[in-house]
Design an enzyme around this catalytic site. Structure first.
Site, PDB file in Angstrom:
ATOM      1  N   CYS B  83     107.169  10.742  75.055  1.00  0.00           N
ATOM      2  CA  CYS B  83     106.607   9.474  74.563  1.00  0.00           C
ATOM      3  C   CYS B  83     106.730   8.323  75.563  1.00  0.00           C
ATOM      4  CB  CYS B  83     107.285   9.080  73.253  1.00  0.00           C
ATOM      5  SG  CYS B  83     107.681  10.474  72.205  1.00  0.00           S
ATOM      6  N   HIS B 337     100.897   6.062  67.398  1.00  0.00           N
ATOM      7  CA  HIS B 337     101.677   6.455  68.577  1.00  0.00           C
ATOM      8  C   HIS B 337     101.034   7.635  69.294  1.00  0.00           C
ATOM      9  CE1 HIS B 337     104.887   7.424  71.209  1.00  0.00           C
ATOM     10  NE2 HIS B 337     105.691   8.056  70.384  1.00  0.00           N
TER      11      HIS B 337
END
Lengths: 143, 388
Positions: B83, B337
């Site tokens: 991420c 996300h």
């Protein structure tokens, strides 16, 4: 002569194993005998759980096994209401971490421990568990 | 060593399911940044492509993207730290420029998560942890962060309602962000109503409202050396500090469960390099993949002492008008996300703030901004400090 058989015992670990071959495959042999084992470096004494074949501290690969025994303290846990693909039949289940002082153990809390009785800091022990699909793992029970 | 600047920022609209291929998705963020920088592809010396693997079928996306974006024959790199991939991409761009190898570098982050189901996605994300020793127990990202939340609650008395306050703040600003995937407001009443989706348990003590959602998206940051920045750009934003750290994948190898050591370490490095401290930060973007992650970020970055993050959100100090505005673009909780694109989107928000171009979410006259971007469950941490 046929091809030498590959030791794929680690595919027995957990509901779904993502690893088949590893130098610490004897971990599975111990699970089958009801023992959860870590490794200790014979060179420098470093203790590893989960077990490792190689010591990053002194670079030795000469390891001996030790049994995870006694009580650990519950560091934290979480009860899952959703699961990744392949684990939905186990729901609900709780993942957790026990602190034994010189090492920690990541695993699941035994499904027969009522959630109301689970408290961070409580003492628990690690025991071998056979899953419904005949795979092996270990779970935490009240000590 | 000369200074390094950001001269262009862009992102696609983050969305639940992008109706195009990954290269087309990447083009959206790239075009946005190129229009912002007002340069041509000939001005770019190299590209850095950032994503987490396994969400789409394309192997080695760097080569495909370099062609589609018109960046041949320049060299291209692929960077992956889950991420935080595009923050790590920015770190690589900084070093490529500082070394003198390249004058201008484009950092492109992307992820098209909708190509697989949510459960498959949880399985892949779970495999961002220790596949040999943890994944066989059926782990997934919300459950790992839930363990941190449980430990934080046990040690400091943080409550599920404190975490819900963070989601309410995200909703407040998500409504204003036209690039966000989830633009609906969220109230504490939703969390209090067992029938409401926000309140439905995912991995105790985290509920649906505590979790960001998967999204498709792309981002792009154009980075340049001082000479090029001054010739191309009226308002260059300077990279003042960079920090990055890693830790044990398996939770059994860690000692802290009420915060992320990688965030503490990356933050210390970035503050030291910038020569400033937490009190000097005027606006921050932190990695709120879960509400507890934002709470820990307050403490790990020094905005609050350990255990006092709850006081910051209770007193609304992290709102736009507060002493340290955090995630006033809605954060990951509202934007969604798209793994590889997230860091670039966070940098974009802070750059727009520092230029005074953030519109409805503009904070008053910021001098320094901070970006905190985490990969995996605190496995990788990047902190970047930007300034005017």
């Amino acid at each position: 002569m046929g091809k030498k058989d590959t030791d794929v015992r680690f595919s027995k670990f957990g509901t779904v194993s993502f690893t088949a071959t590893t130098k610490v495959n004897d971990f599975i042999g111990s699970l089958e005998q009801g023992k959860v084992m870590g490794t200790r470096c014979k060179g420098c004494g470093m203790v590893f759980f989960p077990p490792r074949a190689d010591c990053y501290k002194c670079l030795s690969s000469d390891m001996e096994w030790f049994e995870v025994s006694g009580k650990g303290k519950l560091v934290s846990y979480s009860k899952l209401e959703y699961a990744p693909v392949g684990f939905d039949k186990d729901l609900p289940y709780s993942i957790a971490l026990l602190d034994y002082g010189t090492y920690k153990v990541f695993g699941r809390i035994a499904s027969d421990v009522p959630e109301a009785e689970i408290k961070v800091g409580m003492e628990m022990k690690t025991v071998v568990n056979t899953l419904s699909n005949n795979q092996l793992n270990y779970v935490f029970q009240k000590a | 060593m000369g200074k390094v600047a950001i001269i262009g920022v862009g992102q696609s609209t983050f969305t639940r399911a992008y109706p195009g291929s990954v290269r087309e998705l990447a083009f959206e963020g790239f075009r946005d940044a190129m229009k912002d920088a007002q340069i041509s592809t000939k001005d770019i010396g190299a590209s850095v492509i950032c994503s987490a693997p396994e969400y789409d079928k394309q192997r080695s996306p760097a080569g495909v993207f370099a062609e589609y974006l018109g960046l041949n024959p320049q060299p291209t790199f692929y960077v992956e730290t889950l991420c935080s991939s595009s923050s790590m991409g920015l770190r690589l761009a900084y070093s490529l420029i500082s070394s003198g190898l390249h004058d201008v570098v484009a950092v492109i982050g992307f992820q098209k998560m909708s190509e697989i189901s949510s459960a498959e996605s949880q399985e892949r994300m779970g495999r961002g942890a220790d596949i040999q020793w943890e994944s066989p127990f059926g782990t997934m990202m919300p459950a790992y962060y839930a363990m941190y939340a449980r430990a934080h609650m046990a040690k400091y008395g943080t409550t599920p309602e404190d975490l819900a306050l963070i989601r309410v703040k995200a909703g407040t600003y998500g409504e204003l962000n036209e690039k966000a995937a989830y633009r609906k407001g969220v109230t504490l009443e939703m969390f209090a109503n067992p029938e409401d989706r926000m309140a439905s348990p995912v991995a105790s003590p985290l509920r649906t409202g505590d979790c960001c959602a998967n999204a498709d998206g792309s981002s792009c940051i154009i980075v340049a050396n001082e000479e090029k920045a001054k010739s191309f750009c009226k308002k260059p934003v300077w990279v003042k500090g960079l920090g990055a750290a890693s830790t044990a994948v398996n939770l059994a190898g860690r000692d802290l469960f009420t915060g992320l050591t990688v965030a503490q370490q990356a933050g210390e490095q970035a503050y030291k390099m910038a020569g400033i401290g937490p009190k000097d930060i005027d606006v921050a973007e932190v990695h709120d993949c879960f509400t507890i992650a934002e709470m820990m970020a307050y403490e790990n970055l020094g905005f609050a002492k350990p255990g006092e993050g709850k006081d910051l959100i209770r007193s609304k100090e992290t709102y736009k008008e507060g002493s340290i505005p955090v995630n006033v673009d809605g954060g990951l909780l509202s934007k969604g996300h798209p793994i590889g694109a997230t860091g670039g989107s966070q940098v974009r928000t802070v750059v727009l703030q520092l230029r005074g171009e953030a519109g409805a979410i503009q904070v008053k006259n910021p001098e320094f901004g901070l970006v905190h971007n985490i990969g995996g469950v605190g496995l990788y941490g990047n902190v970047t400090i930007l300034g005017r």
